[in-house]
Design an enzyme around this catalytic site. Structure first.
Site, mmCIF file in Angstrom:
data_model
loop_
_atom_site.group_PDB
_atom_site.id
_atom_site.type_symbol
_atom_site.label_atom_id
_atom_site.label_comp_id
_atom_site.label_asym_id
_atom_site.label_seq_id
_atom_site.Cartn_x
_atom_site.Cartn_y
_atom_site.Cartn_z
ATOM 1 N N SER A 51 -48.364 -21.013 54.360
ATOM 2 C CA SER A 51 -48.039 -19.692 53.813
ATOM 3 C C SER A 51 -48.330 -19.541 52.326
ATOM 4 O O SER A 51 -48.160 -18.449 51.788
ATOM 5 C CB SER A 51 -46.569 -19.353 54.089
ATOM 6 O OG SER A 51 -46.420 -18.915 55.420
ATOM 7 N N LYS A 54 -50.476 -16.678 51.304
ATOM 8 C CA LYS A 54 -49.977 -15.348 50.931
ATOM 9 C C LYS A 54 -50.063 -15.094 49.431
ATOM 10 O O LYS A 54 -49.958 -13.936 49.005
ATOM 11 C CB LYS A 54 -48.547 -15.167 51.439
ATOM 12 C CG LYS A 54 -48.446 -15.187 52.967
ATOM 13 C CD LYS A 54 -47.020 -14.987 53.446
ATOM 14 C CE LYS A 54 -46.927 -14.941 54.971
ATOM 15 N NZ LYS A 54 -46.876 -16.267 55.585
ATOM 16 N N SER A 111 -41.743 -14.605 53.659
ATOM 17 C CA SER A 111 -42.987 -15.188 54.166
ATOM 18 C C SER A 111 -43.289 -14.648 55.559
ATOM 19 O O SER A 111 -43.675 -15.385 56.470
ATOM 20 C CB SER A 111 -42.928 -16.721 54.192
ATOM 21 O OG SER A 111 -44.222 -17.273 54.211
ATOM 22 N N LYS A 213 -43.705 -19.639 45.562
ATOM 23 C CA LYS A 213 -43.911 -19.494 47.000
ATOM 24 C C LYS A 213 -43.895 -20.846 47.698
ATOM 25 O O LYS A 213 -44.351 -21.839 47.152
ATOM 26 C CB LYS A 213 -45.257 -18.798 47.258
ATOM 27 C CG LYS A 213 -45.552 -18.459 48.718
ATOM 28 C CD LYS A 213 -44.794 -17.233 49.161
ATOM 29 C CE LYS A 213 -44.949 -16.969 50.656
ATOM 30 N NZ LYS A 213 -44.221 -17.963 51.493
#
Length: 375
Positions: A51, A54, A111, A213
């Site tokens: 992820s 992203k 997420s 993140k």
């Protein structure tokens, strides 16, 4: 006596580190103001981003907003294709919509894979077109070990990056789009009755954390790009391939503490001087999600026990997380999705990160911080 106990603890941790088995665990620590690399281990090795993909999805969306192709109030609708994505998800139904601003919060904090695809479809007209723009942007940013297949990071063999590339991308986000940094610092998003929480434990347990993140798929292990500020200094850490959220968080906090305390001498390189390495990315599926998982995780716990029950921890601060409230716009009908302008403008203003190459790396001292025991 207290000093003696601390010395014994430091020695024990050093022994554990030396005894650790040889595994790939890319790590990187840099000064975000100068780009000086304070520490790096396999930072150019190819790795599945999970992820952390992203971050690029957000960057391309920020770019589209700046170019006027979409706006923060543009509706982002959950299509059937978006809804079909595997968890983590927003919980929204097919046809439900969020504003682009709310969608960015849900994608980056929770997420949410469905919302990442919905953003891609809203900006690009289709996920495929959007991914093409992600890859074109990666080339323009100099992310030479990065390639995307989808917008959310669900596992694909060809979806690859490196710790070095992730750090450069994160620096571009910070320098070109600082207005969006509060999103990366948010601990939870309220959406209707749901409380969509981040997996970044540093935000609530490591003082000074400012973002960004996390990511996980079986093939990559647990990944993170994180930023923190203390005493006027701003650092960025990238840790890839963790065997657990505990290990990922403790390793990241330890990197920060060593950097802030002066324990790392620096590498003499800027982030742009870190070389990417060719080859296939590591595949941790058998170690984390296969028959070897139990033994592998136990091995990692024995080698790096910080944060386990009864063991010291770097994540002992209690911080009230930032909460954002998003609005489900409901089922929208006959609302045309914006389509990209032909020949999108691409990335502008690359000089902020490029200027980093001219900055000298820091030469720091050797004070090693010790973790505090959990209560």
């Amino acid at each position: 006596m207290l000093l003696l106990r601390r010395l014994v603890l430091a020695f024990a941790l050093a022994v554990l580190a030396l005894a650790s088995p040889a595994w790939a665990n890319p790590m990187l620590l840099l000064d975000t103001d100068t780009g000086a690399v304070l520490y790096e281990e396999d930072a150019g090795a190819p790795w599945h981003p999970a992820s952390l993909t992203k971050l690029m999805t957000a960057f391309v969306a920020f770019q589209a907003i700046a170019e006027g192709r979409v706006a923060l109030d543009t509706p982002v609708t959950i299509s059937q294709h978006a809804w079909n994505q595997a968890p983590s998800k927003s919980g929204l139904k097919v046809g439900s919509a969020l504003s682009m601003q709310d969608a960015l919060y849900v994608m980056l904090v929770k997420s949410a894979n469905d919302v990442a695809v919905a953003i891609a479809e809203t900006v690009g007209g289709s996920e495929k077109t959007f991914v093409d723009e992600m890859n074109a942007t990666a080339i323009k940013l100099g992310l030479t070990n990065t390639h995307y297949v989808n917008a959310n990071g669900l596992h694909q063999e060809a979806q690859v990056t490196s710790a070095r590339d992730l750090a450069v991308l994160a620096l571009y986000i910070r320098q070109l789009y600082p207005q969006y940094l509060p999103i990366f610092a948010t601990e939870a998003v309220k959406l209707g009755k749901a409380n969509l929480e981040t997996n970044n434990d540093l935000l609530t347990h490591f003082a000074g954390t400012t973002g960004m993140k996390t990511g996980f798929v079986c093939a990559s292990g647990l990944n993170i790009v994180a930023t923190a500020e203390r005493n006027g200094r701003s650092l960025m850490a990238v840790v890839l391939g963790g065997s657990s959220a505990r290990e990922r968080g403790e390793m990241t906090a330890e990197l920060f503490l060593r950097g802030f305390s002066g324990a790392l001498p620096g590498t003499g390189k800027s982030i742009l001087q870190v070389a990417n390495v060719a080859g296939a990315p590591a595949d941790m599926r058998s170690l984390l999600c296969g028959k070897q998982a139990k033994a592998y995780v136990a091995e990692r716990e024995a080698a790096y026990p910080l944060g386990l029950k009864g063991k010291p921890s770097y994540l002992t601060d209690e911080i009230e997380g930032r909460i954002y409230s998003a609005t489900d716009l409901g089922q929208l009908r006959d609302v045309p999705l914006p389509r990209p302008r032909p020949g999108y403008a691409g990335v502008q203003g690359l000089s902020p990160v490029a200027d980093i190459a001219a900055q000298p790396a820091a030469n720091l001292g050797a004070i090693v911080p010790r973790p505090r025991p959990r209560p």
